[in-house]
Motif scaffolding. Structure first.
Motif, PDB file in Angstrom:
ATOM      1  N   GLY A 233       0.804  -1.207   0.000  1.00 10.83           N
ATOM      2  CA  GLY A 233       0.000   0.000   0.000  1.00 10.83           C
ATOM      3  C   GLY A 233       0.841   1.262   0.000  1.00 10.83           C
ATOM      4  O   GLY A 233       0.495   2.253  -0.663  1.00 10.83           O
ATOM      5  N   THR A 234       1.940   1.243   0.726  1.00 10.08           N
ATOM      6  CA  THR A 234       2.845   2.400   0.743  1.00 10.08           C
ATOM      7  C   THR A 234       3.407   2.666  -0.643  1.00 10.08           C
ATOM      8  O   THR A 234       3.437   3.820  -1.105  1.00 10.08           O
ATOM      9  CB  THR A 234       3.983   2.152   1.745  1.00 10.08           C
ATOM     10  OG1 THR A 234       3.435   1.999   3.060  1.00 10.08           O
ATOM     11  CG2 THR A 234       4.970   3.314   1.746  1.00 10.08           C
ATOM     12  N   MET A 235       3.860   1.618  -1.310  1.00  9.70           N
ATOM     13  CA  MET A 235       4.401   1.778  -2.661  1.00  9.70           C
ATOM     14  C   MET A 235       3.343   2.305  -3.622  1.00  9.70           C
ATOM     15  O   MET A 235       3.596   3.240  -4.392  1.00  9.70           O
ATOM     16  CB  MET A 235       4.943   0.440  -3.165  1.00  9.70           C
ATOM     17  CG  MET A 235       5.492   0.489  -4.592  1.00  9.70           C
ATOM     18  SD  MET A 235       6.077  -1.119  -5.181  1.00  9.70           S
ATOM     19  CE  MET A 235       4.516  -1.975  -5.451  1.00  9.70           C
ATOM     20  N   HIS A 236       2.161   1.732  -3.580  1.00 15.76           N
ATOM     21  CA  HIS A 236       1.103   2.165  -4.487  1.00 15.76           C
ATOM     22  C   HIS A 236       0.707   3.616  -4.226  1.00 15.76           C
ATOM     23  O   HIS A 236       0.582   4.412  -5.164  1.00 15.76           O
ATOM     24  CB  HIS A 236      -0.115   1.257  -4.333  1.00 15.76           C
ATOM     25  CG  HIS A 236       0.066  -0.113  -4.897  1.00 15.76           C
ATOM     26  ND1 HIS A 236      -0.760  -1.168  -4.570  1.00 15.76           N
ATOM     27  CD2 HIS A 236       0.986  -0.611  -5.764  1.00 15.76           C
ATOM     28  CE1 HIS A 236      -0.361  -2.242  -5.207  1.00 15.76           C
ATOM     29  NE2 HIS A 236       0.699  -1.930  -5.942  1.00 15.76           N
ATOM     30  N   ALA A 237       0.495   3.953  -2.950  1.00 15.57           N
ATOM     31  CA  ALA A 237       0.048   5.306  -2.625  1.00 15.57           C
ATOM     32  C   ALA A 237       1.077   6.347  -3.056  1.00 15.57           C
ATOM     33  O   ALA A 237       0.724   7.428  -3.535  1.00 15.57           O
ATOM     34  CB  ALA A 237      -0.228   5.417  -1.131  1.00 15.57           C
ATOM     35  N   TRP A 238       2.341   6.049  -2.867  1.00 16.68           N
ATOM     36  CA  TRP A 238       3.400   6.982  -3.248  1.00 16.68           C
ATOM     37  C   TRP A 238       3.499   7.129  -4.756  1.00 16.68           C
ATOM     38  O   TRP A 238       3.772   8.201  -5.282  1.00 16.68           O
ATOM     39  CB  TRP A 238       4.727   6.503  -2.666  1.00 16.68           C
ATOM     40  CG  TRP A 238       5.875   7.424  -2.943  1.00 16.68           C
ATOM     41  CD1 TRP A 238       6.251   8.523  -2.216  1.00 16.68           C
ATOM     42  CD2 TRP A 238       6.812   7.325  -4.018  1.00 16.68           C
ATOM     43  NE1 TRP A 238       7.355   9.122  -2.777  1.00 16.68           N
ATOM     44  CE2 TRP A 238       7.728   8.399  -3.884  1.00 16.68           C
ATOM     45  CE3 TRP A 238       6.971   6.434  -5.081  1.00 16.68           C
ATOM     46  CZ2 TRP A 238       8.772   8.604  -4.781  1.00 16.68           C
ATOM     47  CZ3 TRP A 238       8.013   6.635  -5.967  1.00 16.68           C
ATOM     48  CH2 TRP A 238       8.904   7.705  -5.822  1.00 16.68           C
ATOM     49  N   SER A 239       3.251   6.042  -5.482  1.00 16.62           N
ATOM     50  CA  SER A 239       3.528   6.045  -6.928  1.00 16.62           C
ATOM     51  C   SER A 239       2.429   6.673  -7.766  1.00 16.62           C
ATOM     52  O   SER A 239       2.710   7.227  -8.840  1.00 16.62           O
ATOM     53  CB  SER A 239       3.785   4.616  -7.416  1.00 16.62           C
ATOM     54  OG  SER A 239       2.596   3.834  -7.441  1.00 16.62           O
ATOM     55  N   VAL A 240       1.175   6.593  -7.320  1.00 17.76           N
ATOM     56  CA  VAL A 240       0.072   6.907  -8.232  1.00 17.76           C
ATOM     57  C   VAL A 240       0.099   8.349  -8.747  1.00 17.76           C
ATOM     58  O   VAL A 240      -0.414   8.615  -9.840  1.00 17.76           O
ATOM     59  CB  VAL A 240      -1.301   6.597  -7.605  1.00 17.76           C
ATOM     60  CG1 VAL A 240      -1.482   5.111  -7.411  1.00 17.76           C
ATOM     61  CG2 VAL A 240      -1.496   7.347  -6.286  1.00 17.76           C
TER      62      VAL A 240
END
Length: 392
Positions: free
Chosen positions: A140-147
């Protein structure tokens, strides 16, 4: 296996020079590699020990044997690690540098740790549950940062002459390749397929219908994690790309559709992890919205479609893969998609095909048992086996 790099089959002289050059540029001082050793007995992952101090790093080569296209996997991982280097709190190893001409990249050595696979295949339920939550939070951290950073990722890929489909995570071309075999095996089994092809063609748009597009790992297997003191880092980005993040989140529902370390993941174990994922992205200011569950259903459908060739091969012959064989996986992934489609009302025609296929295959494979992870096992359940060498 540890050898002096100068005469070792683990690392060639040219690779040693390239590695020393990369590290000298990163650290701002001359570097000498004094030893090299394979990690997990894999030829393409090597730990380098630095002379005159206790530092070590990890060197990774591109590989052809699993991907067919060595450059694709290497370029995808290099782009992902370079992109993720900008995160203040890392969720992946820090990239130190690369030499694309030599086909090597060098990253942080994460040191001792365990993986989610280790905890699932052990017998400590509390540890396995905690590691599932840590895994979900890292995702979730990776996704939230990347979007919100599509431009930065695209610029990294464009700097290497890659755009368009070259940026897709591996699941998307796999779904395209799997469509014809899935429809063919459905016809072979006498299943109704009216309207299914059009729904397969809609999957990419549907799994991104909520608008949540970002960096997709595309192989978030339990062994592609490094966990220390409850903190999970994600590793092995060879199949990554830019696409619907539901492709990763759905690993907790399928479960684990590209992984040797497969077993049943009961809802009481998956739901806290899914909630942790949702909390992580929500706390970062992202509203998953009402279409998120349909995104996940479409991702689960994509996993089934991508396995069209495997379903055809498994009709008459099962095969070993890691913790079990292929047939229990196929039945589980079909069942997971059917449940998600029923809950959301998404993809009704493809759901009809999946329901008929699941029923037909259960009758065809009456002795197939879906194993439990030892850490999450129900009384009397078949247990996932630990393969020799702890990998497929």
């Amino acid at each position: 296996m540890t050898d002096s790099p100068a005469d070792s089959p683990v690392l060639s002289a040219a690779e040693t020079r390239a590695a020393e050059s990369i590290l000298a540029a990163h650290w701002g001082a001359r570097v000498t590699v004094r030893a090299a050793e394979k990690i997990w007995d894999r030829h393409h992952i090597v730990r380098l020990h630095i002379a005159d101090d206790d530092r070590s790093v990890v060197l990774k080569r591109g590989r052809e044997e699993n991907f067919g296209d060595r450059a694709r996997g290497f370029d995808a991982e290099l782009a992902a690690l370079e992109f993720l280097n900008a995160m203040e709190a890392p969720v992946a190893p820090r990239l130190f540098g690369a030499d694309p001409a030599a086909g090597i990249l060098i990253m942080e050595d994460l040191g001792p740790g365990s993986s989610l696979a280790d905890s699932l295949l052990a017998r400590d339920r509390d540890r396995a549950q905690a590691d599932l939550v840590s895994y979900a939070r890292a995702m979730g951290t990776m996704h939230a940062w990347s979007v919100s950073r599509s431009r930065e990722y695209a610029e990294i890929r464009a700097s290497r002459g890659q755009d368009g489909s070259a940026m897709d995570p591996d699941w998307l071309p796999a779904i395209t390749r799997g469509k014809a075999p899935l429809l063919a095996v459905s016809a072979q089994l006498g299943l109704p397929t009216a309207g299914a092809e059009a729904e397969i063609d809609s999957l990419r748009a549907l799994m991104g219908s909520s608008g949540h597009i970002g960096l997709v790992h595309s192989d978030l297997c339990p062994d592609n994690t490094h966990i220390v003191d409850g903190n999970c880092r994600l590793i092995d980005f060879e199949t990554s790309g830019w696409g619907p993040i539901a492709l990763d989140a759905a690993y907790l529902l399928a479960p684990f559709p590209s992984c040797w370390c497969f077993a049943s993941l009961p809802s009481e174990a998956a739901e806290p992890a899914l909630l942790a994922y949702r909390d992580q992205v929500t706390n970062a200011g992202i509203d998953l919205g009402p279409d998120w569950e349909a995104d996940l259903a479409a991702a689960l459908a994509g996993f089934v479609v991508a396995r069209g060739p495997a379903i055809a091969r498994a009709l008459d012959q099962d095969r070993d893969w890691g913790t079990t064989t292929i047939r229990p996986r196929l039945l589980t992934w079909l069942h997971s998609f059917i449940g998600a489609a029923a809950r959301t009302g998404a993809l009704p025609r493809l759901r009809t095909v999946a329901e008929a296929m699941h029923e037909r295959l259960r009758l065809r494979w009456p002795d197939t048992a879906v194993p439990d992870y030892p850490a999450l096992a129900r009384p009397g359940a078949t247990l996932a086996r630990l393969p020799e060498g702890n990998e497929a």
